[in-house]
Motif scaffolding. Structure first.
Motif, PDB file in Angstrom:
ATOM      1  N   ARG A 147      -1.952  -4.603   5.418  1.00  0.00           N
ATOM      2  CA  ARG A 147      -2.730  -5.798   5.252  1.00  0.00           C
ATOM      3  C   ARG A 147      -2.009  -7.104   5.891  1.00  0.00           C
ATOM      4  NH1 ARG A 147      -4.587  -5.599  -1.303  1.00  0.00           N
ATOM      5  NH2 ARG A 147      -6.144  -3.758  -0.991  1.00  0.00           N
ATOM      6  N   GLY A 148      -0.993  -6.819   6.650  1.00  0.00           N
ATOM      7  CA  GLY A 148      -0.169  -7.717   7.327  1.00  0.00           C
ATOM      8  C   GLY A 148       0.358  -9.024   6.312  1.00  0.00           C
ATOM      9  N   GLN A 149       0.666  -8.337   5.058  1.00  0.00           N
ATOM     10  CA  GLN A 149       1.191  -9.453   4.348  1.00  0.00           C
ATOM     11  C   GLN A 149       2.629  -9.430   4.172  1.00  0.00           C
ATOM     12  OE1 GLN A 149      -0.602  -7.924   0.534  1.00  0.00           O
ATOM     13  NE2 GLN A 149      -2.392  -9.365   1.045  1.00  0.00           N
ATOM     14  N   ALA A 150       3.120  -8.242   4.692  1.00  0.00           N
ATOM     15  CA  ALA A 150       4.688  -7.821   4.822  1.00  0.00           C
ATOM     16  C   ALA A 150       5.122  -7.591   6.321  1.00  0.00           C
ATOM     17  CB  ALA A 150       5.246  -6.512   3.906  1.00  0.00           C
ATOM     18  N   VAL A 151       6.344  -7.764   6.831  1.00  0.00           N
ATOM     19  CA  VAL A 151       6.479  -7.656   8.188  1.00  0.00           C
ATOM     20  C   VAL A 151       7.339  -6.071   8.247  1.00  0.00           C
ATOM     21  CG1 VAL A 151       8.094  -8.448  10.070  1.00  0.00           C
ATOM     22  CG2 VAL A 151       6.744 -10.092   8.645  1.00  0.00           C
ATOM     23  N   MET A 152       7.902  -5.973   7.208  1.00  0.00           N
ATOM     24  CA  MET A 152       8.857  -4.478   7.194  1.00  0.00           C
ATOM     25  C   MET A 152       9.007  -3.918   5.952  1.00  0.00           C
ATOM     26  SD  MET A 152      12.706  -4.620   8.519  1.00  0.00           S
ATOM     27  CE  MET A 152      12.827  -5.860   7.734  1.00  0.00           C
ATOM     28  N   TYR A 153       9.166  -2.683   5.835  1.00  0.00           N
ATOM     29  CA  TYR A 153       9.377  -1.915   4.714  1.00  0.00           C
ATOM     30  C   TYR A 153       9.972  -0.619   4.938  1.00  0.00           C
ATOM     31  CZ  TYR A 153       5.495   1.286   5.142  1.00  0.00           C
ATOM     32  OH  TYR A 153       4.706   2.306   5.613  1.00  0.00           O
ATOM     33  N   ASP A 154      10.107   0.306   3.937  1.00  0.00           N
ATOM     34  CA  ASP A 154      10.918   1.563   4.249  1.00  0.00           C
ATOM     35  C   ASP A 154       9.856   2.675   3.864  1.00  0.00           C
ATOM     36  OD1 ASP A 154      14.163   1.010   4.228  1.00  0.00           O
ATOM     37  OD2 ASP A 154      13.006  -0.335   2.661  1.00  0.00           O
ATOM     38  N   ASP A 155      10.004   3.684   4.805  1.00  0.00           N
ATOM     39  CA  ASP A 155       9.009   4.766   4.753  1.00  0.00           C
ATOM     40  C   ASP A 155       9.434   6.002   5.391  1.00  0.00           C
ATOM     41  OD1 ASP A 155       6.943   6.178   3.603  1.00  0.00           O
ATOM     42  OD2 ASP A 155       5.270   4.579   4.370  1.00  0.00           O
ATOM     43  N   ALA A 156       8.793   7.168   5.359  1.00  0.00           N
ATOM     44  CA  ALA A 156       8.835   8.513   6.075  1.00  0.00           C
ATOM     45  C   ALA A 156       8.187   8.250   7.353  1.00  0.00           C
ATOM     46  CB  ALA A 156       8.309   9.526   5.118  1.00  0.00           C
ATOM     47  N   PRO A 157       8.410   9.034   8.096  1.00  0.00           N
ATOM     48  CA  PRO A 157       7.599   9.293   9.418  1.00  0.00           C
ATOM     49  C   PRO A 157       6.113   9.254   9.375  1.00  0.00           C
ATOM     50  CG  PRO A 157       8.494  11.396   8.877  1.00  0.00           C
ATOM     51  CD  PRO A 157       9.093  10.613   7.948  1.00  0.00           C
TER      52      PRO A 157
END
Length: 434
Positions: A268-278
């Motif tokens: 939603r464009g509320q966060a610039v970065m996060y952790d995730d899988a491929p």
């Protein structure tokens, strides 16, 4: 980079504790269904072929994976002349269903899911020879082996890494190869430019706070050593969690965020970065992210502390199989799923899962042109690491304890040092049981 956990003696108590951690009552008894001593691979001396094998797992019951696995099964059935009988259950019931099949003596075939709880029963085949002809990440293989045996052949091998909106990253200087100090400075710049944005939607609540482990590794704590001693509470892990909490206190991260929340915030464009899988770029699409954001998603190498290497927690999936009757047929299916170009292409194109075998991955044209996946492999997968406890029957219990312990610290319910000291005791107990 070897992180091969040595085997502790697999006791009945350890098996039951592991099953309890994975959703079964610790009073659940196990019948003698092994063909070797607990903790070892069942003998393959009587390995045979059968006309139909069972495939235990959740993939055929999930929309995101069903078509891909149907294609894999159809391809193998056509090639081999054999049949696959699916045994489908929800992901969160995998441990229960596999244990029930093992207890009843009916486990016979190929399995997705928590293979660790089946190891003490001595019913799994050693798949080391299948791996020998593949180009698999050495650190992953080292981390998966038990007494030199490989009970699960990875089909995909990657990590949980940082992904960001590349447009904002370029504006603020956020990039791979930063120190943690430079990383925090970039997050502060993002916050100053737009106070409504969450610079880093890090996981700050369970069930995913096992993410704290890769930060502890980055600070130099082993978390659990190769001889299965917990180091949580050492100065390095304390410094890592203090830093992680400082990010939250400075509102560079947000409290009460699970991975699913972070995916939605990012899309939603509320966060610039996060952790995730491929699968991160596919989650942007499935959560309604714009085409512009989908094109801008970029993986980042995790920032470093001083001159120490940074790590990502291993993320991947694979297949195990029962030894003895039908083993040859099951192994042939696993070999096909892992190494056949058509099977690997189906899994990649329909489920966005790149194959673990580089020999196969390099032959998939669409994957070679997939800039997100190729950059994710370089920035994240190349730095993935398994924990020394990831092969134990109590691995889920340990991850849950870590998540709960760090969550209480982030929530301000306990201090960092005292919270980690209490956490170490819980992990030590689970290590003893596993």
């Amino acid at each position: 980079m070897s992180h091969n956990a040595p085997r502790q003696a697999m006791t009945r108590r350890g098996v039951l504790a592991g099953l309890g951690a994975l959703g079964l009552s610790s009073a659940f008894g196990l019948t003698a269904c092994s063909t070797s001593a607990p903790g070892g691979a069942a003998s393959s001396g009587d390995a045979s072929e059968i006309d139909t094998i069972k495939l235990y797992g959740n993939a055929l019951g999930e929309d995101s994976q069903k078509a891909a696995w149907q294609a894999v099964i159809a391809g193998w059935e056509k090639k081999s002349g054999k049949k696959v009988k699916p045994v489908i259950y929800p992901y969160d019931q995998a441990s229960t269903q596999l244990a029930l099949a093992a207890k009843s003596g009916s486990f016979n075939g190929v399995a997705q899911g928590p293979w660790q709880l089946l190891v003490p029963m001595g019913i799994l085949a050693d798949l080391s020879d299948l791996a020998e002809g593949m180009d698999l990440p050495r650190a992953v293989l080292d981390g998966l082996r038990l007494d030199g045996k490989l009970y699960m052949l990875p089909l995909t091998a990657s990590g949980i890494g940082l992904v960001c909106d590349g447009r904002i990253a370029d504006e603020t200087g956020l990039k791979s190869g930063m120190t943690v100090e430079e990383f925090a400075t970039a997050l502060e710049k993002i916050k100053r430019q737009d106070p409504d944005l969450v610079p880093y939607a890090a996981v700050t609540k369970n069930p995913d706070l096992k993410d704290a482990v890769h930060w502890m590794w980055g600070w130099g704590s082993e978390v659990v050593t190769k001889d299965l001693k917990c180091t949580i509470g050492d100065s390095e892990s304390v410094a890592a969690v203090e830093w992680y909490k400082e990010l939250q206190d400075a509102k560079l991260t947000k409290s009460g965020v699970a991975r699913t929340d972070a995916r939605i915030m990012f899309a939603r464009g509320q966060a610039v970065m996060y952790d995730d899988a491929p699968l991160a770029n596919t989650f942007v699409k499935s959560n309604g992210g714009s085409a512009a954001l989908q094109a801008a998603v970029r993986p980042l190498r995790r920032p470093t502390v001083q001159s120490l290497p940074s790590y990502n927690r291993f993320w991947g999936a694979g297949l195990s199989c029962s030894a003895g009757k039908g083993e040859k047929t099951s192994r042939d299916f696993i070999s096909y799923a892992a190494g056949d170009l058509g099977a690997a292409t189906a899994l990649y194109e329909q489920s966005a899962l790149p194959p673990a075998d580089k020999n196969v991955a390099d032959r998939i044209d669409a994957l070679r042109k997939d800039t997100f996946q190729t950059s994710f492999a370089d920035a994240v997968a190349e730095h993935a690491r398994l924990g020394a406890w990831d092969t134990l029957s109590t691995t889920t219990q340990i991850d849950t304890a870590i998540g709960e312990g760090v969550a209480s610290i982030l929530a301000g319910q306990v201090g960092v040092q005292s919270g980690l000291n209490a956490l170490r005791k819980k992990v030590d107990d689970a290590l003893e049981q596993g």
